[in-house]
Design a protein around this motif. Sequence first.
Motif, PDB file in Angstrom:
ATOM      1  N   THR A  87      -5.622   8.101  -1.907  1.00  0.00           N
ATOM      2  CA  THR A  87      -4.265   8.488  -2.582  1.00  0.00           C
ATOM      3  C   THR A  87      -4.305   9.224  -3.775  1.00  0.00           C
ATOM      4  O   THR A  87      -3.901  10.172  -3.851  1.00  0.00           O
ATOM      5  CB  THR A  87      -3.440   7.237  -2.623  1.00  0.00           C
ATOM      6  OG1 THR A  87      -4.124   6.278  -3.389  1.00  0.00           O
ATOM      7  CG2 THR A  87      -2.863   6.774  -1.354  1.00  0.00           C
ATOM      8  N   ASN A 145       0.841  -1.296   0.096  1.00  0.00           N
ATOM      9  CA  ASN A 145      -0.002   0.083   0.052  1.00  0.00           C
ATOM     10  C   ASN A 145       0.670   1.136  -0.075  1.00  0.00           C
ATOM     11  O   ASN A 145       0.535   2.416  -0.620  1.00  0.00           O
ATOM     12  CB  ASN A 145      -0.741  -0.082   1.207  1.00  0.00           C
ATOM     13  CG  ASN A 145      -2.225  -0.122   0.807  1.00  0.00           C
ATOM     14  OD1 ASN A 145      -2.711   0.070  -0.165  1.00  0.00           O
ATOM     15  ND2 ASN A 145      -3.072  -0.580   1.880  1.00  0.00           N
ATOM     16  N   PRO A 205      -2.335   1.753  -3.333  1.00  0.00           N
ATOM     17  CA  PRO A 205      -3.630   1.215  -3.176  1.00  0.00           C
ATOM     18  C   PRO A 205      -4.690   1.242  -4.431  1.00  0.00           C
ATOM     19  O   PRO A 205      -5.613   0.643  -4.502  1.00  0.00           O
ATOM     20  CB  PRO A 205      -4.195   2.133  -2.180  1.00  0.00           C
ATOM     21  CG  PRO A 205      -2.981   3.408  -1.673  1.00  0.00           C
ATOM     22  CD  PRO A 205      -1.950   3.118  -2.588  1.00  0.00           C
ATOM     23  N   VAL A 206      -4.096   2.001  -5.601  1.00  0.00           N
ATOM     24  CA  VAL A 206      -4.880   2.183  -6.673  1.00  0.00           C
ATOM     25  C   VAL A 206      -4.884   0.890  -7.320  1.00  0.00           C
ATOM     26  O   VAL A 206      -5.850   0.545  -8.000  1.00  0.00           O
ATOM     27  CB  VAL A 206      -4.180   3.197  -7.592  1.00  0.00           C
ATOM     28  CG1 VAL A 206      -5.055   3.384  -8.817  1.00  0.00           C
ATOM     29  CG2 VAL A 206      -4.251   4.560  -6.800  1.00  0.00           C
ATOM     30  N   ASP A 259      -5.601   5.451   3.271  1.00  0.00           N
ATOM     31  CA  ASP A 259      -4.506   5.071   2.205  1.00  0.00           C
ATOM     32  C   ASP A 259      -5.233   4.026   1.589  1.00  0.00           C
ATOM     33  O   ASP A 259      -4.712   2.957   1.474  1.00  0.00           O
ATOM     34  CB  ASP A 259      -3.276   4.290   3.027  1.00  0.00           C
ATOM     35  CG  ASP A 259      -3.909   3.091   4.008  1.00  0.00           C
ATOM     36  OD1 ASP A 259      -5.161   2.822   4.191  1.00  0.00           O
ATOM     37  OD2 ASP A 259      -3.015   2.437   4.661  1.00  0.00           O
ATOM     38  N   THR A 260      -6.306   4.526   0.993  1.00  0.00           N
ATOM     39  CA  THR A 260      -7.011   3.733  -0.359  1.00  0.00           C
ATOM     40  C   THR A 260      -6.867   4.286  -1.542  1.00  0.00           C
ATOM     41  O   THR A 260      -6.132   5.444  -1.691  1.00  0.00           O
ATOM     42  CB  THR A 260      -8.514   3.642   0.017  1.00  0.00           C
ATOM     43  OG1 THR A 260      -9.030   4.920  -0.070  1.00  0.00           O
ATOM     44  CG2 THR A 260      -8.910   3.260   1.565  1.00  0.00           C
ATOM     45  N   ALA A 261      -7.174   3.638  -2.624  1.00  0.00           N
ATOM     46  CA  ALA A 261      -7.258   4.186  -3.884  1.00  0.00           C
ATOM     47  C   ALA A 261      -7.692   5.337  -4.024  1.00  0.00           C
ATOM     48  O   ALA A 261      -7.152   6.399  -4.593  1.00  0.00           O
ATOM     49  CB  ALA A 261      -7.969   3.228  -4.921  1.00  0.00           C
TER      50      ALA A 261
END
Lengths: 328, 408
Positions: B198, A131, A140-141, B193-195
Motif C-alpha cells: 500500500t 486492512n 496495513p501499515v 494489501d500489505t504495508a
Amino acid sequence: MNRSTLLRGLGLAVLLAVAVATPFLLDPRGYAIRVVCLALLFAAMAQCWNIVAGLANQVSLGHAAFFGIGAYTSTLLLIHFGLSPWLGMLVGAVLGGIAAFLISLPTMRLKGHYFALATLAFGEVMRVIANSWSGLTGGPVGISVPFAPPSFAMMQFKETRPYYWLMLAALVVVTLVFVAIRRSKLGYRLRAIKENADAAEVIGVDTTRTKITAAVISGMLTACLGTLYAQFQFFFDPDTVFGVASISVRMAMIAIVGGIGTAAGPILGAFFVIPLEEFANDLFSSRAAGLSQLVFGVLLIGVILIEPRGFMALGSRIRRLFGKGGRP
Amino acid sequence: MKPSDRAPRSLNRRQVLVAGAAGAIAAPYLIRDAVAQGKAVNVGVIMPLSGANAQFGINSRNGVELVADEINAAGGIKALGGARINLVVADSTSNPTTAANVAQRLLTQNDVVAIIGAFASSLTIAISEVTERRGVPLFTMSFSDQITSRGFENIFQVVAKASVLGKAQFDGTVAIAATAGQKLEKVAIMYEDTAYGTSQAGGLRAGAKAAGVEVVMDDAYPLGITDVTPLINKLRSSGAQAVFPVSYLNDSLQIIRSMRQQKVTIPAIGGAAGYVIPDFEKGLGEYAEGVLSISPANYDLDPALTDRFRKRYGYFMVHEALEHAVCMDVLAQAMEKAKSTAPEALRKVLHGTRFEGGWTKAMTGGAVQFDKTGLNTLSVPVMVQWRNKELVTVWPSEYAKGKAVWTN
C-alpha cells in the motif's frame, strides 16, 4: 472441608503475594520480565476465551476480533482526541461487547465446528476491514501509540514493572470473573448447555440469552486486554491484533494446553506456551533458519499427545498415581 | 508417616530449584565474562528466518555475516583493541510481538551494542519501540515511511523511503518510455494489501498524478492470492501501456506468468521485493527476461565488492543482502570512529558523519550519511531490468550499466 478451603485460600494469597513481588527480583527493563508480562496477558486472554469455550463448549476461533477492536479503539481515541487509554479501554470494551452481541445473534444456533468456522470468518472479516479502511485504521501499515511522558494516566511507563502489575491485575480480574460466573446461575446454565443444549432448553434454560450474556462478557474483557497490548507493544498492524495464528488460535491453544474449562488451566498453559516459544527461539533460531518454530511445534504436539485434556488433567493423573503409590 | 514420606521429595525439588535459579542468575555474568575475555562486540541480527519472508531474511543474514567475517578476518575493530564482531542471530518470525521480544532478549541477555534488522517494516517498527526506549542504535533497510517519521533518535534507515521508491518507480518508467519514444498516458497499478504494497502504491499514484498520467486500473489484492486471472483480464481490457505490480515472490511469479501466457506483452515494472531475487528468474525462466523493477540498490554498481557474496553463497548479491552488509559496515566504521560501543557515543558519530569507503561504495551516492531523523540522505533508488538471468541497472543514467529494453 473447612480447613482445606482455608489452606487453599492461604495458598492462593501466598501465590498472589509472590506474583506481586516477583518484579523486584527481575531486571526492571529486562527480557525475563517482558516474557512474564506477555505470559500474564496471554493467560488473561485465554481465560476470556475460557468463559465461552470452557463453560459452554462454544469453541471460538475469532476472539482476535474483540482483541483488535480494543487495541484500535483506545489507540485511535488517543491519537485523534488525546483520550487516556483508560477511558479508551472502556469505550473499547463497550464496542467489543456490541461486536460480541452482533456476532452471537446469527451464530447462536451453530454448534461445534460450524460455530468455530463462523467465528473464524468473523475475525478475518475484521482483519480485512482494518486492512482496507485505511482512512480510519491506517491500513496495513499499522499504527503506533504516540510517545507520551511516562504516567499512570496515559498508561505509559518507562520500565516494564508497572506493565507487569497491570497485566497481573488484568489476569486476576478476568480469573475472578471466570470463577464468579462458574459459581453463579449463569455458570450452571452454561454447563447445562455444554452437556446438552436441547435438554437445557427443555428444563427452562434460556439458551440464547445465556450464550449471548457469556459471549458479551468475554468480548468486553478481551477488548480491554487489546488496549493493554497496544500500550505495552506501542505498535501493531491488522495482521497482529486480528491475526488468526497470532491471537485467535493462540488463545484457544493456551487454554487447551493448560486445561479447558478450569480456572488454572489458561494460566498454566500461558506460562508453558509463551516461555517455551521464547526458549526455542533463544536456543535454536541462530542455528538454522526456521528451526526454532519447528522445535516449538514439535514440543507442543508432544504435550498434546501425552495429555490431550491439558495440564490440569495431567496434574490429577499424577496425583492419582502418587496417591496410589503412597498408600500401604 | 506422611510428613517423613514427603520430606525427601520436597528437599530434592528445592535443591533442583535452587540449582536452576543459581544457574539462571549466573548465566548473564558468565556470558559477559566470556565476552570480556575474547574482546568481542555483540551485534544483534534479527531477521524473519521462518514464515513467508524467510528467504529475504536469510539473504539479509548472509549479507551481514559476510561483512562481519571479513572485518574479523582483517583484525576486528582496531579502535577497540582488535575486538571481534560476534553476531547474535535471532528469528523474528513474521510476528511483530516476537520481534520485539527477541530485541529485548538480545539487549538484556547478549548485551548487543546495536541491532540490525528486520527486513519487513512491521517487524522493524516493533523492534524500534524497544531499541528507542533502551537508546540502542537500530540499523534497517525496511522502506516504510513510518520508520523515520516518528522522531526516533536511534534508528538508521540506509535506503530511500517507500514513497520515494514508489515515485521513482513511476518517474523511471516514464523516463525509460520517453527514451524509447513512447509517451505514457495510461498505466495500471496492482499491489498486495500489505504495508509494503500500500505505501508503494501510494508513491506510484502520487507520481502518476504529478506527471498527469491516467491510472486506468488501481487494484489491491490479498497477499498469497490464488488466482490472478481476473486481475490480468482486467489489465488487458484497461488499455494500460504499462503495469506496476507490487508484490513479494509467489504473487509476482503468478502475475508475470499469467500475463505472458495470456500474451499481455506490455512492460511490467515490479516494486523490488519479489522482482529482484534469483528465485524470480528461476521461477519464470524466459518470461523473466525484460521485466523491469525499481530497487533501492543493485549489485552491479560495484561488482568488485558484491562478487565476494556471489563467491561465498552461490547467487548474486540481492539488494537486501547488500543493504544489510552496508548496515554492518557503517556500524563497524562508527565504532572505529567513536572508539567506543557506548550508545550515546555511537549515536553522536552516526548522526554527524559521512561514511565513505568499504561497502558504502556499493550504494547509490557512494557513501552513507544520516540526517537527524536517521534517514540516509544519499540513497536514491535505481531501475533494474532482467537481462539474461542477471539484473542490469538501467536508470538513472548516472548509474546505468546498460540501456533499457522497452517493448511498446
